[in-house]
Enzyme design. Structure first.
Site, short mmCIF file in Angstrom:
data_model
loop_
_atom_site.label_atom_id
_atom_site.label_comp_id
_atom_site.label_asym_id
_atom_site.label_seq_id
_atom_site.Cartn_x
_atom_site.Cartn_y
_atom_site.Cartn_z
N ARG A 71 10.87 -47.35 -21.29
CA ARG A 71 11.97 -46.59 -20.71
C ARG A 71 12.51 -47.35 -19.51
O ARG A 71 12.07 -47.14 -18.38
CB ARG A 71 11.48 -45.22 -20.28
CG ARG A 71 11.09 -44.37 -21.46
CD ARG A 71 10.42 -43.10 -20.99
NE ARG A 71 10.11 -42.23 -22.14
CZ ARG A 71 9.41 -41.12 -22.06
NH1 ARG A 71 8.94 -40.71 -20.89
NH2 ARG A 71 9.19 -40.39 -23.13
N ASP B 201 14.64 -48.30 -16.35
CA ASP B 201 15.21 -47.44 -15.30
C ASP B 201 16.73 -47.56 -15.23
O ASP B 201 17.32 -48.46 -15.83
CB ASP B 201 14.63 -47.84 -13.94
CG ASP B 201 13.18 -47.40 -13.79
OD1 ASP B 201 12.75 -46.49 -14.52
OD2 ASP B 201 12.48 -47.99 -12.94
N ARG C 216 10.10 -54.80 -9.76
CA ARG C 216 10.96 -54.75 -8.58
C ARG C 216 10.17 -54.72 -7.28
O ARG C 216 10.59 -55.28 -6.27
CB ARG C 216 11.91 -53.56 -8.68
CG ARG C 216 12.92 -53.74 -9.82
CD ARG C 216 13.60 -52.44 -10.19
NE ARG C 216 14.25 -51.85 -9.04
CZ ARG C 216 14.64 -50.58 -8.96
NH1 ARG C 216 14.46 -49.77 -10.00
NH2 ARG C 216 15.22 -50.14 -7.88
N TYR D 226 9.67 -59.45 -18.84
CA TYR D 226 10.81 -59.11 -17.98
C TYR D 226 11.26 -60.34 -17.20
O TYR D 226 10.47 -61.27 -16.98
CB TYR D 226 10.42 -58.02 -16.96
CG TYR D 226 10.50 -56.61 -17.49
CD1 TYR D 226 11.67 -55.88 -17.40
CD2 TYR D 226 9.38 -56.00 -18.07
CE1 TYR D 226 11.74 -54.57 -17.87
CE2 TYR D 226 9.44 -54.70 -18.54
CZ TYR D 226 10.64 -53.98 -18.44
OH TYR D 226 10.71 -52.69 -18.89
#
Lengths: 250, 250
Positions: free
Chosen positions: B51, B53, B197, B111
Site C-alpha cells: 500500500r 502512501d 523516507r 524502492y
C-alpha cells in the site's frame, strides 16, 4: 533605482493556459507577476521571448522586467523560486544588457517535440511526451524533415501573428532517437503559431507510411494550412532555448 | 468463468491519497477498480503487493484480481489503459499462477528514493524527486547506509502494520549518483510504514555533516523512532519492483 532584469524560466506547462496572462485561468506570466508582486509590492509587467501555448513546457523561456530592488540579485533569484509554484522555476537571473528585449533581440529559438514510442503509455516517463504506440519509419521522417530546412513561406504550417508574414528561416531540424523516445529538434529565427506541432503531425503521417516524404515538400509549397497536420498535442512540446547575439543579452 | 489476473502498475502518485481506497479523495485502487467496473460491469476488488502512501510513485506495483473476461487478455490490457487516467498505466498483464497473492507470495520489494541536488528546483526534472539544494557528502552517506543492511529490528525507522513485528531483512541498500540526481536504492523482504523516507531523512543528516555515519548504527540499535528522520517528502519515493519466487508468479 529600478533594475532591468533578464531571467530564464523553466516550467511544466501542463496546468497552464499558456504563457500570456488570461482572465479565465492560470498562466506563466500571471504566476511570475504575482510572485514579483508578493515579493516587492510592485506591479511588475514582464516581457517574454515567446508566448508558449497552453500545455507547452519550457527549459529556456527568456523574460525581462524592471523592478526596484536594493539587495543582491541572488536574493531576488532565491525569493522568486521560493514564491513560485513548484511547476515554474527561475533557472538564471542577471542584469539585462542595455536595449535588451527578450523577443526583439532574439536571433533564434530552439524547440523540441518528444514522442514516447512504446506500446503502452508511461505515467512516469510520458508527462512531457506524446505517447504514440505505432511503428514509425524514422528514416522517412528524417528525409521529409530535410525539406523544411531553409527560408520558406511556412503558411502551410502555422498562422502568422497579426501584421507578420509567414516566411521563416529554419536553421536546423532533425529527429533523434533516445531509447523509447523520439525527439524532433528544430531551430528557426522565429516560429508561427502551432508551427512545430503541425510539422510533427505531418511528419508522423510520413512515419506511418500514409504519405511519402516528398509530399511534405509539396505541402510546404502549396502554402495551404489545410494540407498539414493534424497538430500533435501540446504536452510533447518544449521551448528549449532562445539565442541572442554576442553581447546582446546572452 | 472468472480469470485470475496478475498485473504490474506504473503510476505518478502526485495527486493520489495513496494506493488504498479512501472515501475522501482519489486513490490508485479506486481508479483501477473504477476502470474495471466501467469495462466489465463487475465490482472487482483488487489486491496489491504494497500500500504505497499518498504521493508515492510506482514503476512496479503488482496487483491481482478475478474478473469474468471472454476476450483475449491483450484486449483487457488495452481497454484498461484506455480507461485509466493518464497518471496510471498497466505495464504488464497476464494470468496469475495458482495460489498467487501479490503481497504474501512476494519475496522482496525494491524502492528508490531520488534527490535532485541542484541549487534551483527543476519543474521538468524534479517532479519525481525531492529537491535538496545543499552540499552532501555522498561517501559519508554510503558508509552510514552500510549499517542498515542485514536483518535488524527497524523500530527506529518505521511503524509496524497491526500485528507485525519490526524485524526486516535488507538485502541491499546503496546510493548512486546520476548527474544532478542522487538515487537511494534499497531491497528488503518487506518494509515498515515510512521506512525508506525515515532512512533517507536520517542519511541526509549524515550527508550534511550534522551526525557522523556511525550515529546511524546507534539510532538503529536504539529502536526508538524519535531518533530517526525527519522523513523526506513522498514525491521522491518510487516502488520499483516486487520479486516473486521462480514459478511463483513472476
Amino acid at each position: 533605482m529600478a533594475l532591468y532584469i533578464k531571467a530564464v524560466l523553466e516550467y511544466d506547462g501542463t496546468r497552464y493556459l499558456g504563457f500570456q496572462i488570461q482572465s479565465h485561468g492560470p498562466t506563466i506570466q500571471g504566476e511570475v507577476e504575482l510572485a514579483l508582486y508578493k515579493l516587492t509590492g510592485q506591479r511588475v509587467r514582464i516581457k517574454a521571448a515567446g508566448r508558449t501555448d497552453a500545455g507547452v513546457h519550457s527549459e529556456g523561456q527568456v523574460i525581462a522586467f524592471r523592478v526596484e530592488w536594493k539587495h543582491p540579485l541572488e536574493d531576488l533569484h532565491r525569493a522568486l523560486n521560493a514564491l513560485l509554484p513548484k511547476d515554474i522555476a527561475v533557472k538564471e537571473l542577471s542584469l539585462a544588457p542595455d536595449g535588451f528585449h527578450p523577443r526583439f533581440s532574439a536571433v533564434s529559438r530552439e524547440y523540441r517535440y518528444t514522442i514516447l514510442n512504446t506500446p503502452w503509455p508511461s505515467p512516469l516517463r510520458g508527462r512531457f511526451a506524446y505517447h504514440f504506440p505505432g511503428a514509425l519509419d524514422l528514416e522517412a521522417m528524417k528525409e521529409a524533415t530535410s525539406y523544411l530546412i531553409g527560408e520558406h513561406d511556412f503558411a502551410s504550417f502555422g498562422s502568422p501573428t497579426k501584421g507578420e508574414n509567414t516566411v521563416r528561416r529554419v536553421y536546423r531540424a532533425d529527429w533523434r532517437r533516445d531509447g523509447d523516445f523520439l525527439h524532433f529538434e528544430i531551430e528557426a529565427n522565429a516560429f508561427l503559431k502551432r508551427m512545430v506541432r503541425l510539422m510533427v503531425g505531418t511528419l508522423l503521417r510520413v512515419g506511418q507510411g500514409k504519405i511519402p516524404p516528398e509530399e511534405v515538400k509539396a505541402i510546404l509549397e502549396a502554402r495551404d494550412i489545410s494540407l498539414s497536420g493534424p497538430a500533435v498535442p501540446a504536452c510533447g512540446l518544449c521551448l528549449v532555448r532562445v539565442n541572442y547575439p554576442e553581447g546582446g543579452g546572452n
